[in-house]
Motif scaffolding. Structure first.
Motif, PDB file in Angstrom:
ATOM      1  N   TYR A  23       0.815  -1.219   0.000  1.00 42.12           N
ATOM      2  CA  TYR A  23       0.000   0.000   0.000  1.00 42.12           C
ATOM      3  C   TYR A  23       0.844   1.263   0.000  1.00 42.12           C
ATOM      4  O   TYR A  23       1.936   1.312   0.538  1.00 42.12           O
ATOM      5  CB  TYR A  23      -1.046  -0.008   1.107  1.00 42.12           C
ATOM      6  CG  TYR A  23      -0.542  -0.165   2.520  1.00 42.12           C
ATOM      7  CD1 TYR A  23       0.013   0.909   3.195  1.00 42.12           C
ATOM      8  CD2 TYR A  23      -0.660  -1.383   3.181  1.00 42.12           C
ATOM      9  CE1 TYR A  23       0.449   0.772   4.496  1.00 42.12           C
ATOM     10  CE2 TYR A  23      -0.218  -1.535   4.483  1.00 42.12           C
ATOM     11  CZ  TYR A  23       0.339  -0.453   5.128  1.00 42.12           C
ATOM     12  OH  TYR A  23       0.774  -0.581   6.407  1.00 42.12           O
ATOM     13  N   ARG A  37      -2.031  15.924 -11.214  1.00 48.35           N
ATOM     14  CA  ARG A  37      -2.894  14.745 -11.392  1.00 48.35           C
ATOM     15  C   ARG A  37      -4.157  15.078 -12.167  1.00 48.35           C
ATOM     16  O   ARG A  37      -4.779  14.212 -12.762  1.00 48.35           O
ATOM     17  CB  ARG A  37      -3.296  14.236 -10.010  1.00 48.35           C
ATOM     18  CG  ARG A  37      -2.709  12.886  -9.727  1.00 48.35           C
ATOM     19  CD  ARG A  37      -3.295  12.333  -8.503  1.00 48.35           C
ATOM     20  NE  ARG A  37      -3.877  11.036  -8.766  1.00 48.35           N
ATOM     21  CZ  ARG A  37      -4.544  10.353  -7.884  1.00 48.35           C
ATOM     22  NH1 ARG A  37      -4.731  10.836  -6.681  1.00 48.35           N
ATOM     23  NH2 ARG A  37      -5.047   9.185  -8.184  1.00 48.35           N
ATOM     24  N   GLY A  62     -10.031   2.904  -0.172  1.00 47.34           N
ATOM     25  CA  GLY A  62      -8.690   3.443  -0.420  1.00 47.34           C
ATOM     26  C   GLY A  62      -8.722   4.880  -0.905  1.00 47.34           C
ATOM     27  O   GLY A  62      -8.095   5.209  -1.910  1.00 47.34           O
ATOM     28  N   PRO A  63      -9.411   5.762  -0.193  1.00 50.03           N
ATOM     29  CA  PRO A  63      -9.490   7.166  -0.640  1.00 50.03           C
ATOM     30  C   PRO A  63      -8.169   7.908  -0.470  1.00 50.03           C
ATOM     31  O   PRO A  63      -7.997   8.996  -1.001  1.00 50.03           O
ATOM     32  CB  PRO A  63     -10.553   7.770   0.285  1.00 50.03           C
ATOM     33  CG  PRO A  63     -10.442   6.960   1.541  1.00 50.03           C
ATOM     34  CD  PRO A  63     -10.140   5.559   1.067  1.00 50.03           C
ATOM     35  N   GLY A  64      -7.224   7.300   0.287  1.00 44.04           N
ATOM     36  CA  GLY A  64      -5.982   8.013   0.562  1.00 44.04           C
ATOM     37  C   GLY A  64      -6.307   9.315   1.275  1.00 44.04           C
ATOM     38  O   GLY A  64      -7.165   9.367   2.169  1.00 44.04           O
ATOM     39  N   ASP A  85     -10.142   2.978   4.534  1.00 45.82           N
ATOM     40  CA  ASP A  85      -8.724   2.863   4.158  1.00 45.82           C
ATOM     41  C   ASP A  85      -7.999   2.087   5.248  1.00 45.82           C
ATOM     42  O   ASP A  85      -8.352   2.164   6.428  1.00 45.82           O
ATOM     43  CB  ASP A  85      -8.101   4.249   4.000  1.00 45.82           C
ATOM     44  CG  ASP A  85      -6.856   4.236   3.113  1.00 45.82           C
ATOM     45  OD1 ASP A  85      -6.924   4.765   1.977  1.00 45.82           O
ATOM     46  OD2 ASP A  85      -5.824   3.687   3.546  1.00 45.82           O
ATOM     47  N   VAL A  86      -6.961   1.354   4.842  1.00 49.94           N
ATOM     48  CA  VAL A  86      -6.195   0.562   5.805  1.00 49.94           C
ATOM     49  C   VAL A  86      -5.293   1.468   6.668  1.00 49.94           C
ATOM     50  O   VAL A  86      -4.874   1.066   7.748  1.00 49.94           O
ATOM     51  CB  VAL A  86      -5.398  -0.540   5.055  1.00 49.94           C
ATOM     52  CG1 VAL A  86      -4.238   0.045   4.267  1.00 49.94           C
ATOM     53  CG2 VAL A  86      -4.937  -1.639   5.975  1.00 49.94           C
ATOM     54  N   GLN A  87      -5.002   2.684   6.193  1.00 53.96           N
ATOM     55  CA  GLN A  87      -4.119   3.591   6.948  1.00 53.96           C
ATOM     56  C   GLN A  87      -4.940   4.704   7.604  1.00 53.96           C
ATOM     57  O   GLN A  87      -5.504   5.571   6.909  1.00 53.96           O
ATOM     58  CB  GLN A  87      -3.092   4.224   6.018  1.00 53.96           C
ATOM     59  CG  GLN A  87      -2.152   3.221   5.344  1.00 53.96           C
ATOM     60  CD  GLN A  87      -1.116   3.917   4.477  1.00 53.96           C
ATOM     61  OE1 GLN A  87      -0.099   4.387   4.976  1.00 53.96           O
ATOM     62  NE2 GLN A  87      -1.382   3.982   3.172  1.00 53.96           N
ATOM     63  N   ASP A 112      -8.863  -3.156   6.638  1.00 53.23           N
ATOM     64  CA  ASP A 112      -8.189  -3.782   5.492  1.00 53.23           C
ATOM     65  C   ASP A 112      -9.248  -4.326   4.538  1.00 53.23           C
ATOM     66  O   ASP A 112     -10.050  -5.188   4.920  1.00 53.23           O
ATOM     67  CB  ASP A 112      -7.289  -4.912   6.011  1.00 53.23           C
ATOM     68  CG  ASP A 112      -6.497  -5.581   4.896  1.00 53.23           C
ATOM     69  OD1 ASP A 112      -6.828  -5.383   3.713  1.00 53.23           O
ATOM     70  OD2 ASP A 112      -5.545  -6.308   5.227  1.00 53.23           O
ATOM     71  N   ALA A 113      -9.224  -3.841   3.308  1.00 49.41           N
ATOM     72  CA  ALA A 113     -10.263  -4.230   2.348  1.00 49.41           C
ATOM     73  C   ALA A 113     -10.110  -5.655   1.845  1.00 49.41           C
ATOM     74  O   ALA A 113     -10.934  -6.121   1.059  1.00 49.41           O
ATOM     75  CB  ALA A 113     -10.282  -3.254   1.177  1.00 49.41           C
ATOM     76  N   VAL A 130      -9.936   4.130  -6.766  1.00 50.88           N
ATOM     77  CA  VAL A 130      -8.992   4.752  -7.706  1.00 50.88           C
ATOM     78  C   VAL A 130      -7.577   4.371  -7.283  1.00 50.88           C
ATOM     79  O   VAL A 130      -7.143   4.722  -6.177  1.00 50.88           O
ATOM     80  CB  VAL A 130      -9.132   6.288  -7.732  1.00 50.88           C
ATOM     81  CG1 VAL A 130      -8.132   6.888  -8.727  1.00 50.88           C
ATOM     82  CG2 VAL A 130     -10.553   6.704  -8.080  1.00 50.88           C
ATOM     83  N   GLU A 135      -3.178  -2.782  -5.001  1.00 50.78           N
ATOM     84  CA  GLU A 135      -2.436  -2.764  -3.729  1.00 50.78           C
ATOM     85  C   GLU A 135      -3.011  -3.750  -2.724  1.00 50.78           C
ATOM     86  O   GLU A 135      -2.396  -4.025  -1.701  1.00 50.78           O
ATOM     87  CB  GLU A 135      -2.503  -1.358  -3.101  1.00 50.78           C
ATOM     88  CG  GLU A 135      -1.778  -0.306  -3.898  1.00 50.78           C
ATOM     89  CD  GLU A 135      -1.676   1.022  -3.159  1.00 50.78           C
ATOM     90  OE1 GLU A 135      -2.043   1.091  -1.973  1.00 50.78           O
ATOM     91  OE2 GLU A 135      -1.228   1.986  -3.792  1.00 50.78           O
TER      92      GLU A 135
HETATM   93  C1  LIG Z   1      -2.256   4.984  -4.376  1.00 52.97           C
HETATM   94  S1  LIG Z   1      -3.287   5.392  -2.999  1.00 52.97           S
HETATM   95  C2  LIG Z   1      -4.684   6.078  -3.880  1.00 52.97           C
HETATM   96  C3  LIG Z   1      -5.497   6.998  -3.029  1.00 52.97           C
HETATM   97  C4  LIG Z   1      -6.703   7.635  -3.725  1.00 52.97           C
HETATM   98  N1  LIG Z   1      -7.636   6.641  -4.198  1.00 52.97           N
HETATM   99  C5  LIG Z   1      -6.246   8.497  -4.865  1.00 52.97           C
HETATM  100  O1  LIG Z   1      -6.310   8.052  -6.020  1.00 52.97           O
HETATM  101  O2  LIG Z   1      -5.779   9.617  -4.576  1.00 52.97           O
HETATM  102  C6  LIG Z   1      -3.940   3.837  -2.458  1.00 52.97           C
HETATM  103  C7  LIG Z   1      -4.738   3.887  -1.194  1.00 52.97           C
HETATM  104  O3  LIG Z   1      -5.321   2.609  -0.961  1.00 52.97           O
HETATM  105  C8  LIG Z   1      -5.172   2.254   0.387  1.00 52.97           C
HETATM  106  N2  LIG Z   1      -5.110   0.791   0.509  1.00 52.97           N
HETATM  107  C9  LIG Z   1      -4.157  -0.041   0.038  1.00 52.97           C
HETATM  108  N3  LIG Z   1      -4.412  -1.305   0.388  1.00 52.97           N
HETATM  109  C10 LIG Z   1      -5.550  -1.278   1.112  1.00 52.97           C
HETATM  110  C11 LIG Z   1      -6.320  -2.283   1.772  1.00 52.97           C
HETATM  111  N4  LIG Z   1      -5.940  -3.560   1.762  1.00 52.97           N
HETATM  112  N5  LIG Z   1      -7.440  -1.912   2.420  1.00 52.97           N
HETATM  113  C12 LIG Z   1      -7.835  -0.608   2.414  1.00 52.97           C
HETATM  114  N6  LIG Z   1      -7.133   0.391   1.831  1.00 52.97           N
HETATM  115  C13 LIG Z   1      -6.007   0.063   1.182  1.00 52.97           C
HETATM  116  C14 LIG Z   1      -3.857   2.895   0.794  1.00 52.97           C
HETATM  117  O4  LIG Z   1      -3.754   3.043   2.189  1.00 52.97           O
HETATM  118  C15 LIG Z   1      -3.917   4.216   0.039  1.00 52.97           C
HETATM  119  O5  LIG Z   1      -4.563   5.199   0.796  1.00 52.97           O
END
Ligand SMILES: C[S@@+](CC[C@H](N)C(=O)[O-])C[C@H]1O[C@@H](n2cnc3c(N)ncnc32)[C@H](O)[C@@H]1O
Length: 208
Positions: A23, A37, A62-64, A85-87, A112-113, A130, A135
């Motif tokens: 991630y 972006r 995973g909205p980041g 989101d996982v973080q 964790d998704a 997105v 990941e």
């Molecule tokens: C590359 S970032 C993209 C963030 C946002 N979607 C964007 O495009 O700006 C990927 C995001 O997915 C989340 N993520 C990755 N693996 C995940 C999981 N297993 N469960 C939930 N969220 C996850 C990460 O923590 C991160 O915030």
């Protein structure tokens, strides 16, 4: 241990994660918040590709740091937006962004998704990811969960773009998603920067 005070280039583990599998680290959220972006996809363009009504219930996995989230919340004033989101650090950043827009219809879940998601069956009209699915260690189980969480006729939207190292090619994505029971609806954009939508189909006529 990760240390924000070292800055993004001072921590090899953080950079390795951003450039490789796993991630995307919250310490580098400034990269995904980069205004350039917009050349790939604006929040408005993404929202226009989703079948949103004012009362839609939307799940963003995973909205980041919430690059797309404020626009999604704005489009569903009588509905809801759930950010998962996982973080937790990413969600905290998204929350700060959304609070300045005073959206009251947004929920935040650290989870964790790849595991069972903490929502009842058929809770959402739209699920959107997105640059996330690649990941997730077990994308198939995540998609099966999203199938469970979407209402009949609900829509899953996945956006993948360069230069994301975890990007899933369109045909691979389609195979993965259809294997979970979704029906392909539409693809926007070129293969290196696409949004694909899939529907949780209504039961066939005559089926019990
Ligand atoms: C590359 S970032 C993209 C963030 C946002 N979607 C964007 O495009 O700006 C990927 C995001 O997915 C989340 N993520 C990755 N693996 C995940 C999981 N297993 N469960 C939930 N969220 C996850 C990460 O923590 C991160 O915030």
């Amino acid at each position: 241990m990760l240390d924000d005070s070292m800055g993004p280039v001072g921590n090899r583990g953080v950079l390795a994660r951003a450039l490789g599998r796993g991630y995307f680290p919250h310490q580098l959220s400034w990269l995904i918040d980069n205004p350039l972006r917009r050349l790939l996809l604006t929040p408005g363009q993404l929202a226009d590709r989703l079948p949103l009504s004012e009362s839609s219930d939307v799940l963003e996995v995973g909205p980041g740091s919430g690059y797309f989230s404020a626009e999604l919340a704005r489009r569903v004033p009588q509905g809801s937006l759930e950010l998962l989101d996982v973080q937790s650090e990413m969600l905290a950043k998204a929350k700060r962004k959304l609070q300045s827009g005073r959206y009251r219809n947004v929920g935040y879940t650290t989870h964790d998704a790849s595991e069972r998601l903490p929502f009842p069956d058929e809770s959402f009209d739209v699920a959107v990811l997105v640059a996330v699915l690649g990941e997730i260690p077990n994308a198939q189980s995540c998609l099966a969960e999203l199938f469970r969480l979407l209402r009949l006729g609900g829509v899953l939207a996945v956006h993948e773009h360069v230069p994301d190292p975890d990007r899933i090619p369109f045909e691979e994505l389609r195979t993965l998603v259809e294997a979970c029971g979704f029906r392909f609806c539409q693809r926007w954009g070129p293969l290196w920067n696409y949004t694909a939508t899939f529907e949780r189909p209504l039961p066939a006529k005559g089926a019990v």
